[in-house]
Motif scaffolding. Structure first.
Motif, PDB file in Angstrom:
ATOM      1  N   TYR A 168      38.536  26.033  47.040  1.00 20.01           N
ATOM      2  CA  TYR A 168      38.214  27.271  46.344  1.00 20.01           C
ATOM      3  C   TYR A 168      38.892  27.249  44.977  1.00 20.01           C
ATOM      4  O   TYR A 168      39.799  26.456  44.719  1.00 20.01           O
ATOM      5  CB  TYR A 168      38.649  28.507  47.135  1.00 20.01           C
ATOM      6  CG  TYR A 168      40.058  28.460  47.660  1.00 20.01           C
ATOM      7  CD1 TYR A 168      41.145  28.730  46.828  1.00 20.01           C
ATOM      8  CD2 TYR A 168      40.313  28.169  48.990  1.00 20.01           C
ATOM      9  CE1 TYR A 168      42.441  28.695  47.302  1.00 20.01           C
ATOM     10  CE2 TYR A 168      41.617  28.137  49.473  1.00 20.01           C
ATOM     11  CZ  TYR A 168      42.671  28.394  48.633  1.00 20.01           C
ATOM     12  OH  TYR A 168      43.947  28.364  49.107  1.00 20.01           O
ATOM     13  N   THR A 169      38.415  28.118  44.130  1.00 24.38           N
ATOM     14  CA  THR A 169      38.951  28.190  42.776  1.00 24.38           C
ATOM     15  C   THR A 169      39.281  29.639  42.430  1.00 24.38           C
ATOM     16  O   THR A 169      38.724  30.571  43.020  1.00 24.38           O
ATOM     17  CB  THR A 169      37.931  27.631  41.763  1.00 24.38           C
ATOM     18  OG1 THR A 169      38.522  27.608  40.456  1.00 24.38           O
ATOM     19  CG2 THR A 169      36.668  28.484  41.723  1.00 24.38           C
ATOM     20  N   THR A 170      40.177  29.822  41.493  1.00 33.73           N
ATOM     21  CA  THR A 170      40.553  31.170  41.070  1.00 33.73           C
ATOM     22  C   THR A 170      39.372  31.864  40.400  1.00 33.73           C
ATOM     23  O   THR A 170      38.657  31.268  39.588  1.00 33.73           O
ATOM     24  CB  THR A 170      41.744  31.108  40.089  1.00 33.73           C
ATOM     25  OG1 THR A 170      42.847  30.480  40.725  1.00 33.73           O
ATOM     26  CG2 THR A 170      42.141  32.514  39.630  1.00 33.73           C
ATOM     27  N   CYS A 171      39.167  33.108  40.754  1.00 36.71           N
ATOM     28  CA  CYS A 171      38.065  33.880  40.176  1.00 36.71           C
ATOM     29  C   CYS A 171      38.300  34.063  38.677  1.00 36.71           C
ATOM     30  O   CYS A 171      39.373  34.532  38.256  1.00 36.71           O
ATOM     31  CB  CYS A 171      37.971  35.242  40.866  1.00 36.71           C
ATOM     32  SG  CYS A 171      36.720  36.343  40.157  1.00 36.71           S
ATOM     33  N   SER A 172      37.302  33.694  37.885  1.00 38.26           N
ATOM     34  CA  SER A 172      37.446  33.775  36.431  1.00 38.26           C
ATOM     35  C   SER A 172      37.298  35.208  35.909  1.00 38.26           C
ATOM     36  O   SER A 172      37.763  35.535  34.822  1.00 38.26           O
ATOM     37  CB  SER A 172      36.412  32.868  35.759  1.00 38.26           C
ATOM     38  OG  SER A 172      35.096  33.250  36.142  1.00 38.26           O
ATOM     39  N   THR A 173      36.636  36.045  36.697  1.00 34.84           N
ATOM     40  CA  THR A 173      36.421  37.431  36.254  1.00 34.84           C
ATOM     41  C   THR A 173      37.718  38.230  36.253  1.00 34.84           C
ATOM     42  O   THR A 173      38.013  38.983  35.318  1.00 34.84           O
ATOM     43  CB  THR A 173      35.384  38.132  37.150  1.00 34.84           C
ATOM     44  OG1 THR A 173      34.168  37.380  37.146  1.00 34.84           O
ATOM     45  CG2 THR A 173      35.112  39.555  36.655  1.00 34.84           C
ATOM     46  N   CYS A 174      38.515  38.059  37.318  1.00 37.60           N
ATOM     47  CA  CYS A 174      39.751  38.841  37.446  1.00 37.60           C
ATOM     48  C   CYS A 174      41.008  37.986  37.324  1.00 37.60           C
ATOM     49  O   CYS A 174      42.120  38.500  37.468  1.00 37.60           O
ATOM     50  CB  CYS A 174      39.760  39.590  38.777  1.00 37.60           C
ATOM     51  SG  CYS A 174      39.791  38.485  40.217  1.00 37.60           S
ATOM     52  N   ASN A 175      40.818  36.687  37.092  1.00 37.31           N
ATOM     53  CA  ASN A 175      41.941  35.749  36.967  1.00 37.31           C
ATOM     54  C   ASN A 175      42.854  35.752  38.201  1.00 37.31           C
ATOM     55  O   ASN A 175      44.066  35.608  38.110  1.00 37.31           O
ATOM     56  CB  ASN A 175      42.779  36.065  35.716  1.00 37.31           C
ATOM     57  CG  ASN A 175      42.012  35.795  34.431  1.00 37.31           C
ATOM     58  OD1 ASN A 175      41.272  34.803  34.340  1.00 37.31           O
ATOM     59  ND2 ASN A 175      42.155  36.685  33.455  1.00 37.31           N
ATOM     60  N   GLY A 176      42.219  35.975  39.374  1.00 39.74           N
ATOM     61  CA  GLY A 176      42.955  35.899  40.630  1.00 39.74           C
ATOM     62  C   GLY A 176      43.630  37.182  41.059  1.00 39.74           C
ATOM     63  O   GLY A 176      44.237  37.231  42.130  1.00 39.74           O
ATOM     64  N   SER A 177      43.530  38.233  40.268  1.00 44.33           N
ATOM     65  CA  SER A 177      44.217  39.487  40.621  1.00 44.33           C
ATOM     66  C   SER A 177      43.454  40.308  41.647  1.00 44.33           C
ATOM     67  O   SER A 177      44.019  41.144  42.342  1.00 44.33           O
ATOM     68  CB  SER A 177      44.440  40.342  39.370  1.00 44.33           C
ATOM     69  OG  SER A 177      43.202  40.816  38.864  1.00 44.33           O
ATOM     70  N   GLY A 178      42.126  40.092  41.728  1.00 44.62           N
ATOM     71  CA  GLY A 178      41.299  40.845  42.659  1.00 44.62           C
ATOM     72  C   GLY A 178      40.825  42.175  42.123  1.00 44.62           C
ATOM     73  O   GLY A 178      40.044  42.868  42.772  1.00 44.62           O
ATOM     74  N   VAL A 179      41.290  42.554  40.939  1.00 45.86           N
ATOM     75  CA  VAL A 179      40.884  43.827  40.343  1.00 45.86           C
ATOM     76  C   VAL A 179      40.490  43.627  38.881  1.00 45.86           C
ATOM     77  O   VAL A 179      40.915  42.673  38.227  1.00 45.86           O
ATOM     78  CB  VAL A 179      42.010  44.883  40.423  1.00 45.86           C
ATOM     79  CG1 VAL A 179      42.301  45.255  41.854  1.00 45.86           C
ATOM     80  CG2 VAL A 179      43.267  44.378  39.733  1.00 45.86           C
ATOM     81  N   VAL A 180      39.669  44.527  38.416  1.00 45.84           N
ATOM     82  CA  VAL A 180      39.230  44.497  37.027  1.00 45.84           C
ATOM     83  C   VAL A 180      39.637  45.799  36.363  1.00 45.84           C
ATOM     84  O   VAL A 180      39.371  46.887  36.896  1.00 45.84           O
ATOM     85  CB  VAL A 180      37.694  44.317  36.928  1.00 45.84           C
ATOM     86  CG1 VAL A 180      37.250  44.374  35.473  1.00 45.84           C
ATOM     87  CG2 VAL A 180      37.277  43.000  37.565  1.00 45.84           C
ATOM     88  N   THR A 181      40.306  45.704  35.225  1.00 46.02           N
ATOM     89  CA  THR A 181      40.764  46.888  34.494  1.00 46.02           C
ATOM     90  C   THR A 181      39.885  47.112  33.279  1.00 46.02           C
ATOM     91  O   THR A 181      39.631  46.192  32.503  1.00 46.02           O
ATOM     92  CB  THR A 181      42.230  46.727  34.056  1.00 46.02           C
ATOM     93  OG1 THR A 181      43.046  46.519  35.209  1.00 46.02           O
ATOM     94  CG2 THR A 181      42.718  47.970  33.325  1.00 46.02           C
TER      95      THR A 181
END
Length: 383
Positions: A168-181
């Motif tokens: 698996y790879t780190t999510c590029s949308t949230c950079n691995g945080s799991g949330v979007v601000t």
């Protein structure tokens, strides 16, 4: 070591509102937060204790069971074996209750610049089973082994759903945080909002190659034998819980709970009234009149009861300590023996003559005091 009362832990009354409980937990969590008390094991335990209390009292269903049955009703009965405590880890606490502090506290971001990930943690679903118990098992407590089908973490990928547990790879949308601000400009100024990442669903990573054993789910359906240590004094309809013994979560996370619904088997001779037991003793006329000794059933055998001469129907004999224990260990109930007298339905000629002869005696006629006593009992029933 017995657990402290959850209301005492949060320092709230038993009539506290949901908002009062939330404020009390927030105060305790700030006071004992590990970032504020680094290396302080006592503070860490108090932090966990407050989280466990809040987890129960903030849930109306769990709070109701706790108010009725104490720790045993929510998985915290002292000495209850598998039911002994919520077993919450620090990661569980942060994943479950982080949002209670909101942005002003950084979602448990910590004091002095420390940080904790707010990545979404999955939780498996709860399992529910029914367990039938006899009065004898309820009186002593019992160990039961049950076989359940449940989802468990895939051993091939360690529950991640990714091939070899690493694909698996780190999510590029949230950079691995799991949330979007997001920041929006309004007439009141810049407004910041935080939501679950739509790309990874809050997990912070994307599977690049699915595990072939579980097809990327991270869980597999298997049978497991679970040992239940049922505490003494439970009641029909009571629900116990075993933390972490439910279904495993997809892609790793926190297991659900196993909820055990108690069903009480009917006893052939004894009736239950909370912690007391009731037995209807049917005496023959001669024993009621002359007195004697009879045996009555108890949970664990027989007990001898002395019958005084002239014992009247409706008299209740109390055998102390022969009932059921309280689930919260506040004492033991009694066995109440309700006396009834059997009147023969048919008599032969000789028996009729004997009864007719006795009926002429004044001793066989009810006195005014007896009549008054019966009337008083009847009146009390309809008050």
């Amino acid at each position: 070591m017995s657990k402290r009362d959850y209301y005492e832990v949060l320092e709230v009354s038993k009539t506290a509102t949901a908002e009062e409980i939330k404020k009390a937990y927030r105060k305790k969590a700030i006071q004992f937060h590990p970032d504020k008390n680094p290396g302080d094991k006592v503070a860490e335990e108090k932090f966990k204790e407050a989280a466990e209390a809040y987890e129960v009292l903030s849930d109306p269903d769990k709070r109701g069971r706790y108010d009725q049955f104490g720790h045993a009703g929510v998985g915290g009965a002292s000495g209850a074996g598998g039911f002994g405590g919520a077993g919450m880890s620090m990661e569980d606490i942060f994943s479950h209750f982080g949002d209670i502090f909101g942005g002003g506290f950084g979602g448990f971001s910590g004091f002095g610049g420390g940080s904790r990930s707010r990545r979404h943690v999955n939780r498996g679903s709860d399992l529910r089973v029914k367990v039938k118990l006899t009065l004898k098992e309820i009186a002593t407590g019992v160990e039961k082994k049950i076989k359940v089908k449940k989802y468990v973490a895939c051993k091939s990928c360690n529950g991640t759903g990714a091939e070899n547990g690493t694909s698996y790879t780190t999510c590029s949308t949230c950079n691995g945080s799991g949330v979007v601000t997001r920041v929006q400009q309004t007439i009141l100024g810049a407004m910041q909002s935080t939501t679950t990442c739509p790309t990874c669903g809050g997990e912070g990573r994307i599977i690049t190659s699915k595990c072939k054993e579980c097809n990327g789910e991270g869980v597999r359906l298997e049978e497991e034998v679970i040992t239940l240590n049922i505490p003494a004094g439970v009641a029909d309809g009571m629900q116990l819980s075993m933390s972490g013994k439910g279904n495993a979560a997809r892609h790793g996370g926190v297991n659900g709970d196993l909820l055990i619904l108690i069903e009480e088997e009917e006893h052939p001779e004894l009736l239950r009234d909370e912690n007391d037991l009731i037995y209807n003793l049917l005496l023959d006329f001669s024993t009621a009149a002359l007195g004697g000794s009879v045996e009555v059933p108890t949970i664990d055998g027989k007990a001898k009861v002395k019958i005084e001469p002239g014992t009247q129907p409706g008299k209740v004999l109390r055998l102390r300590g022969k009932g059921l224990p309280s689930v919260n260990r506040y004492g033991v109930g009694d066995l109440l023996v309700n006396v009834s007298v059997y009147i023969p339905e048919s008599l032969n000629a000789e028996e009729k003559k004997m009864i007719e002869k006795l009926s002429g005696s004044e001793n066989f006629k009810p006195t005014k005091s007896v009549k008054d006593k019966i009337f008083s009992k009847l009146k009390h029933m309809f008050d």
